[in-house]
Motif scaffolding. Structure first.
Motif, PDB file in Angstrom:
ATOM      1  N   SER A 182      -1.919   6.220   1.934  1.00 41.27           N
ATOM      2  CA  SER A 182      -3.202   5.530   2.032  1.00 41.27           C
ATOM      3  C   SER A 182      -3.908   5.889   3.336  1.00 41.27           C
ATOM      4  N   ARG A 228       0.843  -1.196   0.000  1.00 39.33           N
ATOM      5  CA  ARG A 228       0.000   0.000   0.000  1.00 39.33           C
ATOM      6  C   ARG A 228       0.881   1.250   0.000  1.00 39.33           C
ATOM      7  N   GLU A 233      -6.913  -3.968  -8.233  1.00 39.90           N
ATOM      8  CA  GLU A 233      -5.648  -3.624  -7.595  1.00 39.90           C
ATOM      9  C   GLU A 233      -4.423  -4.195  -8.292  1.00 39.90           C
TER      10      GLU A 233
END
Length: 161
Positions: free
Chosen positions: A48, A44, A96
């Protein structure tokens, strides 16, 4: 007893309005393991809003418009494996990572292959809510490979067969 500065930090004035706590949205993740036991983890971004810089399995929040009927908070199946959770995990994995877990809809059981340019366009449109994942898979000649169900589309709603 804590010093006065610390006491102040933990004291509630009672005058502040309490924030409404939103009902947690159900989410789903997927664990992908290769034939040689490699596990897919995504990193990530630092900025984020949740789990910054963490390594995570692909996944995210379910969406009724994308994944079909999501059990209500009082439904006992809310925390059980089901079609919406599987579709949501597979959709999130595609959004993703670009990994598409779908088979050709010709009975062969073959993996659905989609050219990279089309896959990238669809990832963006699905993530933006401009395109329904199951519709796109069907339009590519495939079915979502959940190991549990096939999503058929009728009048824009997902039905589980």
């Amino acid at each position: 007893m804590a010093p006065p500065a610390l006491q102040k930090q933990y004291m509630s004035s009672g005058d502040k309005p309490k924030k409404a706590v939103a009902e947690p949205r159900p989410s789903a993740s997927i664990l992908l393991i290769s034939p040689i036991n490699q596990i897919l983890l995504l990193h990530r971004v630092r900025t984020s809003s949740s789990f910054p810089s963490a390594h995570v399995f692909p996944g995210g929040n379910l969406s009724a418009s994308q994944d079909g009927d999501i059990p209500s908070p009082t439904d006992p199946s809310r925390h059980l494996d089901g079609p919406a959770y599987r579709l949501g995990a597979i959709r999130e994995c595609f959004e993703e990572s670009g990994i598409l877990l779908a088979k050709k809809n010709d009975g062969s059981g073959s993996i659905l292959e989609v050219p990279e340019e089309e896959r990238e366009r669809a990832r963006k449109d699905i993530h933006a809510g401009k395109l329904r994942f199951a519709d796109w898979v069907r339009d590519q000649g495939g079915i979502v490979d959940s190991g549990m169900f096939t999503v058929m589309e009728e009048a824009g709603e997902g039905n589980v067969n």
